[in-house]
Design an enzyme around this catalytic site. Structure first.
Site, PDB file in Angstrom:
ATOM      1  N   TYR A  79     -12.022   6.697 -13.188  1.00 42.98           N
ATOM      2  CA  TYR A  79     -12.198   5.455 -12.409  1.00 42.98           C
ATOM      3  C   TYR A  79     -12.793   4.356 -13.293  1.00 42.98           C
ATOM      4  CZ  TYR A  79     -13.833   2.535  -8.454  1.00 42.98           C
ATOM      5  OH  TYR A  79     -14.066   1.516  -7.555  1.00 42.98           O
ATOM      6  N   ASP A 119       0.859  -1.189   0.000  1.00 43.91           N
ATOM      7  CA  ASP A 119       0.000   0.000   0.000  1.00 43.91           C
ATOM      8  C   ASP A 119       0.890   1.231   0.000  1.00 43.91           C
ATOM      9  OD1 ASP A 119      -2.127   2.011   0.792  1.00 43.91           O
ATOM     10  OD2 ASP A 119      -3.285   0.175   0.992  1.00 43.91           O
ATOM     11  N   LYS A 173      -3.576   5.407 -13.121  1.00 39.73           N
ATOM     12  CA  LYS A 173      -2.335   4.617 -13.072  1.00 39.73           C
ATOM     13  C   LYS A 173      -2.518   3.354 -12.222  1.00 39.73           C
ATOM     14  CE  LYS A 173       1.647   7.012 -12.818  1.00 39.73           C
ATOM     15  NZ  LYS A 173       2.566   8.103 -12.403  1.00 39.73           N
ATOM     16  N   SER A 175      -6.626   1.072  -5.345  1.00 37.37           N
ATOM     17  CA  SER A 175      -7.186   2.142  -6.180  1.00 37.37           C
ATOM     18  C   SER A 175      -7.964   3.088  -5.291  1.00 37.37           C
ATOM     19  CB  SER A 175      -8.159   1.570  -7.227  1.00 37.37           C
ATOM     20  OG  SER A 175      -8.856   2.625  -7.885  1.00 37.37           O
TER      21      SER A 175
END
Ligand code: NAD
Ligand code: UDP
Length: 319
Positions: free
Chosen positions: A150, A31, A96, A75
């Site tokens: 998104y 993360d 990305k 995400s």
């Protein structure tokens, strides 16, 4: 299995880790904390079957040792333009994580001959013209619309996942997650449940966007995680919807939260950047999950909200 989970410090990644550790697996977590919180995994530090690396998945991923499965959950996920953690304010990072991040994670899975599972979303259906949404509905998404960063990143992620399955024979899975809530959601990320439950527990009026007639189907996190783990253990390579079929309007959702918390401050209707382009209805068709995974959600909305309240009270410091 030794399982790599990206986005491990997020709401879903941390619950997934808890469940897979309980099933006896070893977890390697990644993360970069862009929207997640180290507190979500603090209880796992010191567990000898859990290790953590701070890393951005849109850069090349190196994991020491062999992994048997890669679960890509990293995400940003909130569509609220007012929230710094929302993908409107992290547009390039969101694209990305979905595009480069998925490619890198597939690369790790391929190199390790590991299973791969992509956290996709109901958002790939956009503002749906088919209702409830079946997995063979290809969606209604504007590639330059406000949510495109998104939605299109996740659509690309699904496409490249299927390309790795068909061309490289990577053992892939795709879960299309519908609105999910529960403890460890970020109280400030602007999604419906955190906003409304926080307001209710503080005795404030609940902000319903638009006229509140838009619908969603909210799933309690334990049920969702159970469906995802069943998919991981299955042999299904096509996308599978996981979510609740209890579809309600946002006005009904807000009323339920006020009833359960005893909040007497009512509801206010708010027009904002979201209300203009909000998907109007959303409910998964879960026939595929029922048939293939023998899965369906169990918690009622009342049960789920009641289980979520103690976490929110602790974070808000209210009795
Ligand atoms: P979250 O924001 O709580 O968790 C996402 C985690 O990913 C965070 O810890 C964040 O720091 C991390 N992250 C983001 N970009 C990263 C990067 N480039 N490198 C490393 N880490 C990165 O959100 P969530 O609700 O737990 O969502 C997890 C996944 O599930 C997301 O992929 C989201 O699209 C998907 N999803 C969630 C829902 C839902 O209702 N919660 C619905 C549909 C899909
Ligand atoms: N919403 C709302 N009040 C809030 C936050 C959200 O009425 O304070 C509405 C939002 O407009 C949407 C629904 O709740 O119709 C679900 O929003 P969320 O951010 O949870 O995710 P979405 O389902 O839109 O991806």
């Amino acid at each position: 299995m030794r399982i790599l989970i990206t986005g491990v410090a997020g709401f879903l990644g941390s619950h997934l880790s808890d469940r897979l550790l309980a099933d006896g697996h070893e977890i390697v977590g990644l993360d970069n904390f862009i929207t997640g919180n180290p507190q979500n995994i603090a209880h796992l530090m010191g567990n000898e079957r859990f290790s953590f690396y701070r890393h951005d998945v849109s850069h090349y991923i190196f994991v020491p040792g062999k992994v048997d499965a890669v679960l890509h959950f990293a995400s940003p996920a909130s569509p609220n333009p007012q929230s710094p953690a929302g993908y409107f304010n992290l547009p390039i990072q969101t694209m990305k994580a979905g595009a480069l991040g998925t490619h890198n994670c597939l690369g790790v899975a391929k190199a390790n001959e590991a299973r791969f599972l992509l956290a996709s979303t109901s958002e790939i259906y956009g503002d749906p013209l088919v209702h409830p949404q079946t997995e063979d509905y290809s969606g209604n998404v504007d590639p330059v619309g406000p949510r495109a960063v998104y939605d299109e990143a996740k659509r690309f992620a699904e496409s490249i996942t299927m390309a790795y399955y068909r061309y490289h024979r990577v053992d892939t899975r795709i879960v299309r997650i519908f609105n999910t809530y529960g403890p460890r959601m970020d109280l400030e990320d602007g999604r419906a449940l955190p906003n409304l439950l926080k307001q209710a527990l503080l005795g404030q009026p609940l902000t319903v966007y638009g006229d509140g007639s838009q619908t969603r189907s909210f799933c309690y996190v334990d049920d969702l995680i159970d469906g995802i783990v069943k998919l991981l253990y299955s042999d299904e390579h096509l996308p599978v919807n996981i979510g609740s079929q209890h579809e309600i309007s946002l006005l009904q959702f807000a009323e339920a939260i006020n009833r359960i918390t005893g909040n007497k401050s009512g509801i206010v209707f708010v027009e904002n950047a979201r209300s203009a382009r909000d998907p109007q209805q959303r409910q998964p068709d879960i026939t595929r999950a029922r048939n293939i995974l023998k899965w369906e959600p169990r918690a009622s909305l009342d049960e789920g909200i009641k289980k979520t309240v103690p976490y929110f009270k602790e974070k808000l410091g209210v009795e």
